[in-house]
Design an enzyme around this catalytic site. Sequence first.
Site, PDB file in Angstrom:
ATOM      1  N   ARG A   1      -2.004  -1.440  -6.354  1.00  0.00           N
ATOM      2  CA  ARG A   1      -2.600  -1.551  -7.696  1.00  0.00           C
ATOM      3  C   ARG A   1      -2.220  -0.330  -8.524  1.00  0.00           C
ATOM      4  O   ARG A   1      -1.889  -0.442  -9.682  1.00  0.00           O
ATOM      5  CB  ARG A   1      -4.121  -1.677  -7.565  1.00  0.00           C
ATOM      6  CG  ARG A   1      -4.558  -2.994  -6.915  1.00  0.00           C
ATOM      7  CD  ARG A   1      -5.974  -2.934  -6.429  1.00  0.00           C
ATOM      8  NE  ARG A   1      -6.148  -1.877  -5.421  1.00  0.00           N
ATOM      9  CZ  ARG A   1      -7.276  -1.641  -4.761  1.00  0.00           C
ATOM     10  NH1 ARG A   1      -8.345  -2.363  -5.006  1.00  0.00           N
ATOM     11  NH2 ARG A   1      -7.344  -0.691  -3.855  1.00  0.00           N
TER      12      ARG A   1
ATOM     13  N   GLY B   1       0.818  -1.214   0.000  1.00  0.00           N
ATOM     14  CA  GLY B   1       0.000   0.000   0.000  1.00  0.00           C
ATOM     15  C   GLY B   1       0.844   1.252   0.000  1.00  0.00           C
ATOM     16  O   GLY B   1       0.587   2.181   0.770  1.00  0.00           O
TER      17      GLY B   1
ATOM     18  N   SER C   1       1.206   3.389  -2.517  1.00  0.00           N
ATOM     19  CA  SER C   1       0.842   4.340  -3.578  1.00  0.00           C
ATOM     20  C   SER C   1       0.379   5.681  -3.020  1.00  0.00           C
ATOM     21  O   SER C   1       0.384   6.681  -3.738  1.00  0.00           O
ATOM     22  CB  SER C   1      -0.256   3.741  -4.466  1.00  0.00           C
ATOM     23  OG  SER C   1      -1.396   3.399  -3.698  1.00  0.00           O
TER      24      SER C   1
ATOM     25  N   LYS D   1      -8.743  -5.951  11.774  1.00  0.00           N
ATOM     26  CA  LYS D   1      -7.501  -5.424  12.357  1.00  0.00           C
ATOM     27  C   LYS D   1      -7.185  -6.138  13.679  1.00  0.00           C
ATOM     28  O   LYS D   1      -6.020  -6.370  14.001  1.00  0.00           O
ATOM     29  CB  LYS D   1      -7.616  -3.915  12.576  1.00  0.00           C
ATOM     30  CG  LYS D   1      -7.510  -3.100  11.286  1.00  0.00           C
ATOM     31  CD  LYS D   1      -6.075  -3.066  10.791  1.00  0.00           C
ATOM     32  CE  LYS D   1      -5.931  -2.170   9.560  1.00  0.00           C
ATOM     33  NZ  LYS D   1      -4.538  -2.095   9.080  1.00  0.00           N
TER      34      LYS D   1
ATOM     35  N   TYR E   1     -13.894  -3.600   9.672  1.00  0.00           N
ATOM     36  CA  TYR E   1     -12.537  -3.054   9.689  1.00  0.00           C
ATOM     37  C   TYR E   1     -11.885  -3.370  11.032  1.00  0.00           C
ATOM     38  O   TYR E   1     -10.786  -3.918  11.105  1.00  0.00           O
ATOM     39  CB  TYR E   1     -12.588  -1.538   9.449  1.00  0.00           C
ATOM     40  CG  TYR E   1     -11.260  -0.846   9.623  1.00  0.00           C
ATOM     41  CD1 TYR E   1     -10.344  -0.780   8.570  1.00  0.00           C
ATOM     42  CD2 TYR E   1     -10.902  -0.263  10.843  1.00  0.00           C
ATOM     43  CE1 TYR E   1      -9.119  -0.152   8.734  1.00  0.00           C
ATOM     44  CE2 TYR E   1      -9.687   0.365  11.009  1.00  0.00           C
ATOM     45  CZ  TYR E   1      -8.801   0.424   9.956  1.00  0.00           C
ATOM     46  OH  TYR E   1      -7.581   1.040  10.127  1.00  0.00           O
TER      47      TYR E   1
END
Length: 199
Positions: free
Chosen positions: A38, A13, A15, A163, A159
């Site tokens: 991605r 992650g 980006s 986690k 979420y």
Amino acid sequence: MERWSGRVALVTGASIGIGAAIAKELVKHGVIVVGLARRVHMIQELSKELHMYPGKLYGVKADLSKEEDILEAFTWVKDNLGGVDILVNNAGVISFSRLVDAPSCEWRQAYAIHVIAPSICIREAFRSMKDREVDDGHIVNILSITTNHSPEQQPIIMYFASKQSLRVLTEGLRRQLLQLNSKIRVTIHELTIRPVGEQ
Ligand SMILES: NC(=O)c1ccc[n+]([C@@H]2O[C@H](COP(=O)([O-])OP(=O)(O)OC[C@H]3O[C@@H](n4cnc5c(N)ncnc54)[C@H](OP(=O)(O)O)[C@@H]3O)[C@@H](O)[C@H]2O)c1
């Protein structure tokens, strides 16, 4: 940080957001960073901005919900950089839909990105370290401070649940590495989510 100069870190992650910031800091300290996401073009753009620093940032396109993408990324690291010394499981997804009527694909995605993908990355990073007899590696899992923020405050129950699963996995990993007499370090990095409405 000097001892990490020239070593290889894989950051998921990378980006945007916290992952991009982690990648930048590591590059500043001379670390060779492989960012997975991605939107790999965003990592490549960031890489250009970091050209003045001693480290280097590479972007590898990967959808972390696909095991084959993760395995290909680790193969790329092995073929091009030797292997992984630091793993940062940072990628995250958030959904504000309610548990009572959310589409189940959102639940699968939360567990895919927060539990399954980090587990695959941990397994592959450990294998990479073991194969190269690296015993000072470091695995960092990015969590949320869930205990202080009850899920009732925000409709992001899946979420929090996923986690928390990663927290349990991290503690289990620590114990397994101890049993294996490994000196690979495992760190939980907890971040706070502000409750909705709080300034
Ligand atoms: N921001 C906060 O307040 C906060 C608080 C507590 C914890 N955290 C945790 O900190 C971490 C980073 O948060 P952030 O706010 O920086 O998130 P963000 O800005 O939304 O960025 C999420 C990152 O995860 C990547 N990602 C998501 N799904 C992916 C997939 N299927 N395949 C590959 N990459 C994927 C995204 O890359 P692509 O979309 O390009 O693939 C992006 O780089 C997360 O684990 C989050 O839970 C954040």
